[in-house]
Enzyme design. Structure first.
Site, PDB file in Angstrom:
ATOM      1  N   CYS A  27      71.827  55.019  39.265  1.00 56.14           N
ATOM      2  CA  CYS A  27      70.441  55.350  38.943  1.00 56.14           C
ATOM      3  C   CYS A  27      69.568  54.099  38.924  1.00 56.14           C
ATOM      4  O   CYS A  27      68.512  54.053  39.559  1.00 56.14           O
ATOM      5  CB  CYS A  27      70.388  56.058  37.592  1.00 56.14           C
ATOM      6  SG  CYS A  27      68.723  56.293  36.990  1.00 56.14           S
ATOM      7  N   CYS A  61      67.740  56.574  41.355  1.00 53.68           N
ATOM      8  CA  CYS A  61      66.461  57.073  40.828  1.00 53.68           C
ATOM      9  C   CYS A  61      65.368  56.018  40.705  1.00 53.68           C
ATOM     10  O   CYS A  61      64.239  56.242  41.164  1.00 53.68           O
ATOM     11  CB  CYS A  61      66.673  57.660  39.428  1.00 53.68           C
ATOM     12  SG  CYS A  61      68.252  58.437  39.151  1.00 53.68           S
ATOM     13  N   LYS A 111      64.307  54.186  44.011  1.00 48.82           N
ATOM     14  CA  LYS A 111      63.748  55.256  44.867  1.00 48.82           C
ATOM     15  C   LYS A 111      62.335  55.623  44.423  1.00 48.82           C
ATOM     16  O   LYS A 111      61.434  55.755  45.232  1.00 48.82           O
ATOM     17  CB  LYS A 111      64.689  56.458  44.803  1.00 48.82           C
ATOM     18  CG  LYS A 111      64.278  57.704  45.547  1.00 48.82           C
ATOM     19  CD  LYS A 111      63.344  58.613  44.820  1.00 48.82           C
ATOM     20  CE  LYS A 111      63.735  58.991  43.428  1.00 48.82           C
ATOM     21  NZ  LYS A 111      64.887  59.877  43.317  1.00 48.82           N
ATOM     22  N   GLU A 169      63.718  62.904  50.124  1.00 50.30           N
ATOM     23  CA  GLU A 169      62.988  61.837  49.430  1.00 50.30           C
ATOM     24  C   GLU A 169      62.781  60.643  50.361  1.00 50.30           C
ATOM     25  O   GLU A 169      61.674  60.103  50.465  1.00 50.30           O
ATOM     26  CB  GLU A 169      63.740  61.419  48.160  1.00 50.30           C
ATOM     27  CG  GLU A 169      63.669  62.499  47.074  1.00 50.30           C
ATOM     28  CD  GLU A 169      64.348  62.105  45.777  1.00 50.30           C
ATOM     29  OE1 GLU A 169      65.136  61.127  45.766  1.00 50.30           O
ATOM     30  OE2 GLU A 169      64.090  62.776  44.751  1.00 50.30           O
ATOM     31  N   GLU A 191      47.495  73.999  34.977  1.00 51.09           N
ATOM     32  CA  GLU A 191      46.940  75.189  34.314  1.00 51.09           C
ATOM     33  C   GLU A 191      47.214  76.458  35.114  1.00 51.09           C
ATOM     34  O   GLU A 191      47.205  77.562  34.571  1.00 51.09           O
ATOM     35  CB  GLU A 191      45.439  75.032  34.057  1.00 51.09           C
ATOM     36  CG  GLU A 191      44.590  75.058  35.302  1.00 51.09           C
ATOM     37  CD  GLU A 191      43.094  74.926  35.006  1.00 51.09           C
ATOM     38  OE1 GLU A 191      42.620  75.596  34.073  1.00 51.09           O
ATOM     39  OE2 GLU A 191      42.420  74.159  35.706  1.00 51.09           O
ATOM     40  N   HIS A 212      42.113  72.204  31.493  1.00 51.16           N
ATOM     41  CA  HIS A 212      41.228  72.317  32.652  1.00 51.16           C
ATOM     42  C   HIS A 212      40.504  70.997  32.936  1.00 51.16           C
ATOM     43  O   HIS A 212      40.060  70.362  31.997  1.00 51.16           O
ATOM     44  CB  HIS A 212      40.213  73.426  32.395  1.00 51.16           C
ATOM     45  CG  HIS A 212      39.371  73.744  33.577  1.00 51.16           C
ATOM     46  ND1 HIS A 212      39.867  74.366  34.700  1.00 51.16           N
ATOM     47  CD2 HIS A 212      38.061  73.496  33.822  1.00 51.16           C
ATOM     48  CE1 HIS A 212      38.886  74.512  35.585  1.00 51.16           C
ATOM     49  NE2 HIS A 212      37.794  73.980  35.083  1.00 51.16           N
ATOM     50  N   TYR A 240      68.477  66.240  48.277  1.00 47.22           N
ATOM     51  CA  TYR A 240      67.486  65.412  47.572  1.00 47.22           C
ATOM     52  C   TYR A 240      67.224  64.100  48.321  1.00 47.22           C
ATOM     53  O   TYR A 240      66.076  63.725  48.550  1.00 47.22           O
ATOM     54  CB  TYR A 240      68.036  64.994  46.204  1.00 47.22           C
ATOM     55  CG  TYR A 240      68.007  65.987  45.092  1.00 47.22           C
ATOM     56  CD1 TYR A 240      68.935  67.015  45.009  1.00 47.22           C
ATOM     57  CD2 TYR A 240      67.070  65.868  44.070  1.00 47.22           C
ATOM     58  CE1 TYR A 240      68.932  67.892  43.939  1.00 47.22           C
ATOM     59  CE2 TYR A 240      67.063  66.739  42.992  1.00 47.22           C
ATOM     60  CZ  TYR A 240      68.002  67.753  42.927  1.00 47.22           C
ATOM     61  OH  TYR A 240      68.001  68.611  41.862  1.00 47.22           O
TER      62      TYR A 240
HETATM   63  P1  NDP Z   1      73.078  66.773  48.404  1.00 44.10           P
HETATM   64  O1  NDP Z   1      74.374  67.345  48.018  1.00 44.10           O
HETATM   65  O2  NDP Z   1      71.863  67.109  47.616  1.00 44.10           O
HETATM   66  O3  NDP Z   1      72.768  67.119  49.915  1.00 44.10           O
HETATM   67  C1  NDP Z   1      73.681  66.831  50.926  1.00 44.10           C
HETATM   68  C2  NDP Z   1      73.121  67.334  52.222  1.00 44.10           C
HETATM   69  O4  NDP Z   1      73.947  66.896  53.291  1.00 44.10           O
HETATM   70  C3  NDP Z   1      73.039  68.844  52.298  1.00 44.10           C
HETATM   71  O5  NDP Z   1      71.854  69.194  52.949  1.00 44.10           O
HETATM   72  C4  NDP Z   1      74.268  69.206  53.122  1.00 44.10           C
HETATM   73  O6  NDP Z   1      74.110  70.372  53.891  1.00 44.10           O
HETATM   74  C5  NDP Z   1      74.340  68.019  54.062  1.00 44.10           C
HETATM   75  N1  NDP Z   1      75.695  67.773  54.554  1.00 44.10           N
HETATM   76  C6  NDP Z   1      76.830  67.687  53.824  1.00 44.10           C
HETATM   77  N2  NDP Z   1      77.881  67.431  54.623  1.00 44.10           N
HETATM   78  C7  NDP Z   1      77.401  67.355  55.885  1.00 44.10           C
HETATM   79  C8  NDP Z   1      77.989  67.127  57.144  1.00 44.10           C
HETATM   80  N3  NDP Z   1      79.300  66.924  57.269  1.00 44.10           N
HETATM   81  N4  NDP Z   1      77.191  67.126  58.231  1.00 44.10           N
HETATM   82  C9  NDP Z   1      75.864  67.345  58.119  1.00 44.10           C
HETATM   83  N5  NDP Z   1      75.250  67.556  56.951  1.00 44.10           N
HETATM   84  C10 NDP Z   1      76.013  67.565  55.844  1.00 44.10           C
HETATM   85  O7  NDP Z   1      73.335  65.212  48.460  1.00 44.10           O
HETATM   86  P2  NDP Z   1      72.398  63.955  48.479  1.00 44.10           P
HETATM   87  O8  NDP Z   1      73.197  62.959  49.216  1.00 44.10           O
HETATM   88  O9  NDP Z   1      71.030  64.273  48.964  1.00 44.10           O
HETATM   89  O10 NDP Z   1      72.285  63.593  46.943  1.00 44.10           O
HETATM   90  C11 NDP Z   1      73.424  63.544  46.100  1.00 44.10           C
HETATM   91  C12 NDP Z   1      73.079  64.030  44.734  1.00 44.10           C
HETATM   92  O11 NDP Z   1      72.335  63.054  44.038  1.00 44.10           O
HETATM   93  C13 NDP Z   1      72.191  65.264  44.714  1.00 44.10           C
HETATM   94  O12 NDP Z   1      72.924  66.461  44.790  1.00 44.10           O
HETATM   95  C14 NDP Z   1      71.458  65.154  43.417  1.00 44.10           C
HETATM   96  O13 NDP Z   1      72.177  65.843  42.433  1.00 44.10           O
HETATM   97  C15 NDP Z   1      71.430  63.672  43.160  1.00 44.10           C
HETATM   98  N6  NDP Z   1      70.082  63.146  43.381  1.00 44.10           N
HETATM   99  C16 NDP Z   1      69.071  63.523  42.536  1.00 44.10           C
HETATM  100  C17 NDP Z   1      67.803  63.065  42.732  1.00 44.10           C
HETATM  101  C18 NDP Z   1      66.709  63.508  41.823  1.00 44.10           C
HETATM  102  O14 NDP Z   1      66.992  63.976  40.729  1.00 44.10           O
HETATM  103  N7  NDP Z   1      65.445  63.381  42.229  1.00 44.10           N
HETATM  104  C19 NDP Z   1      67.463  62.157  43.816  1.00 44.10           C
HETATM  105  C20 NDP Z   1      68.589  61.840  44.667  1.00 44.10           C
HETATM  106  C21 NDP Z   1      69.840  62.317  44.437  1.00 44.10           C
HETATM  107  P3  NDP Z   1      74.394  71.828  53.299  1.00 44.10           P
HETATM  108  O15 NDP Z   1      73.267  72.155  52.389  1.00 44.10           O
HETATM  109  O16 NDP Z   1      74.387  72.673  54.532  1.00 44.10           O
HETATM  110  O17 NDP Z   1      75.713  71.775  52.626  1.00 44.10           O
END
Ligand code: NDP
Length: 461
Positions: free
Chosen positions: A43, A48, A51, A181, A440, A435, A177
């Site tokens: 983080c 976080c 980012k 982002e 709101e 407002h 995410y």
């Molecule tokens: P996520 O799990 O959110 O997303 C992973 C993405 O990669 C999905 O769209 C998934 O597709 C895709 N994917 C997975 N495997 C493959 C593959 N082999 N080929 C192609 N696409 C693939 O992971 P992130 O890496 O974005 O983030 C990790 C975690 O970190 C998040 O889940 C979140 O909990 C946390 N995070 C939170 C943030 C916040 O609170 N603002 C900011 C950044 C991260 P599919 O959906 O089809 O499985």
């Protein structure tokens, strides 16, 4: 009773590990914590915090444009990536120092080195061996890149925070995410962004209206979204790379970034040899009180892969310290966790999606609103805002609340409290709005969207 050097030894000083260690020590336990990489974990260092700083940087691009509508003439603009990275590093170093001081002030012994589990009560810390009544594994997660030819040529979010220079073009792979982002960040900083996602619409698991609305807004801002696509291989090409899509199309790019999820960091430091049971993806299995299959070993945070969010790891750390050292067995409530995606525009969400609510409760009352924010009525900015409430048809409880728009993350925090308290739509309606704000709208939405499932039911009769 055997005498150990420590009551608790924590491996990993990220959000969860630090919280558990500090509070355990505050409750009178003798605590040591080891961290081999960076204090504060993902983080603070590669997640976080940096980012969000990058996201602020990216937003200035639109702010300069918007200012013209308000009479400002903004002079020549230029952006220096190195300055952003340098200032971000200074801030992160400051935060690393705060974490160090917080732990030490709480009486925790901090070891900035690698730790390995030797047996259920022994940890090797650098070249030292310590004994401990309990071990806490809080080692977090690590980005995963699928096994395709050329995967070593791609970067992940870990490297994105330290690039020497910005590319002219970037291909971002994934639809979670991190992908959305960073697509917003690089787009705002002037990079030509293509986002490749394997499914029909990104952000699987979010409300469908939110997913489509954000996709439209991102396209309007110039992000090239390519759904139902995936990369087959990556090759070096001149100064950059060629990403070959599975459909045979080739994209030339300066950089390929994979955001395809993060895997638990649970292997290679003795946990499996000590007998700690794990899922196939490496997630450490724990009970409600974070105890693993080895009674003296506990685990919290991303390494247990329940909900990969910093505030969740903090809550788990707090619960663990209370359970083990404050005589207050505490179970974490994972329901209705408010969360934000710092895309451009932001998403704020809490509770159930329409789909999940429909599966659980059947017919619903849906309220939604889509409008131009006041700020943009005097700018050329075409960004719109979307808000949606999902309400239980019989008991009037607000089951889900979703927003895409400026400060959605800030707004949804307060709504999260209301939903945690079991607020009904009548409570929302009885709340007098602030407002003029975007927020709101959540207390003034009166127009119900026709429930399509009822229309479908009627048609079937
Ligand atoms: P996520 O799990 O959110 O997303 C992973 C993405 O990669 C999905 O769209 C998934 O597709 C895709 N994917 C997975 N495997 C493959 C593959 N082999 N080929 C192609 N696409 C693939 O992971 P992130 O890496 O974005 O983030 C990790 C975690 O970190 C998040 O889940 C979140 O909990 C946390 N995070 C939170 C943030 C916040 O609170 N603002 C900011 C950044 C991260 P599919 O959906 O089809 O499985």
């Amino acid at each position: 009773m055997p005498s150990y050097d420590y009551d608790l030894f924590t491996i990993g000083a990220g959000s969860g590990g630090v919280r558990a260690s500090r509070f355990a020590s505050g409750f009178g336990a003798r605590v040591g914590v080891a961290e081999e990489r960076y204090l504060g974990g993902t983080c603070v260092n590669v997640g976080c915090i940096p980012k969000k700083l990058f996201s602020y940087a990216a937003h200035f691009a639109e702010d300069f444009e918007d200012a013209a509508g308000y009479g400002w003439t903004v002079g020549e603009r230029s952006f220096d990536w190195q300055t952003l990275v340098r200032n971000k590093d200074t801030e992160i170093n400051r935060l690393n120092g705060i974490y160090d001081r917080l732990l030490k002030a709480a009486g925790v012994d901090v070891f900035e080195t690698r730790a390995e589990i030797v047996d259920p009560h022994t940890v090797r810390v650098g070249d030292k061996t310590v004994t401990t009544d309990k071990i806490l594994v809080a080692t977090g997660g690590w980005p995963v890149v699928p096994d395709i030819p050329g995967k070593e040529l791609a970067i992940t979010s870990n490297e994105a925070f330290y690039l020497d220079k910005l590319p002219e073009k970037i291909v971002i792979v994934g639809g979670g995410y991190i992908a959305v982002e960073f697509a917003g960040i690089f787009n705002g900083l002037g990079v030509d962004v293509s986002l490749i996602y394997r499914g029909p619409t990104f952000l699987r698991g979010f409300d469908d209206d939110v997913r489509h609305f954000l996709a439209d807004e991102m396209r309007k801002k110039g992000v090239d979204l390519q759904f139902n696509q995936n990369i087959a291989c990556i090759e070096e090409r001149g100064d950059g790379f060629s990403a070959m899509l599975e459909n045979g199309r080739e994209i030339e790019t300066g950089l390929v970034m994979y955001c395809t999820g993060r895997a638990p960091l649970s292997r290679g430091f003795g946990a499996e040899d000590a007998g700690v049971a794990m899922d196939d993806n490496g997630a450490i299995q724990v009970d409600d009180y974070f105890q693993t299959s080895v009674p003296s070993i506990y685990a919290i945070g991303d390494v247990i892969d329940r909900v990969q969010l910093t505030p969740v790891a903090l809550e788990e750390g707090m619960a663990l310290a209370n359970t083990l050292f404050n005589d207050k067995p505490t179970v974490v409530d994972y329901d209705n966790i408010a969360t934000a995606v710092f895309s451009n525009p932001n998403i704020g969400t809490v509770g159930l999606t329409e789909l999940a609510a429909r599966e659980k409760y059947g017919h619903l009352r849906i309220f939604a609103s889509d409008f131009t924010p006041l700020k943009h009525t005097m700018t050329e900015n075409a960004e719109r805002t979307f808000m949606k409430l999902i309400v239980h048809r019989e008991n009037d409880k607000v089951l889900g609340c979703h927003m895409v728009g400026p400060d959605a993350g800030e707004i949804v925090q307060g709504i999260g409290i209301a939903i945690k308290c079991g607020a009904t739509k009548a409570h929302f309606d009885a709340t007098i709005g602030v407002h003029p704000t975007l927020a709101e709208e959540f207390v003034t939405m009166r127009e119900e969207i026709p429930d399509e499932s009822e229309v479908d039911d009627a048609a079937a009769e």
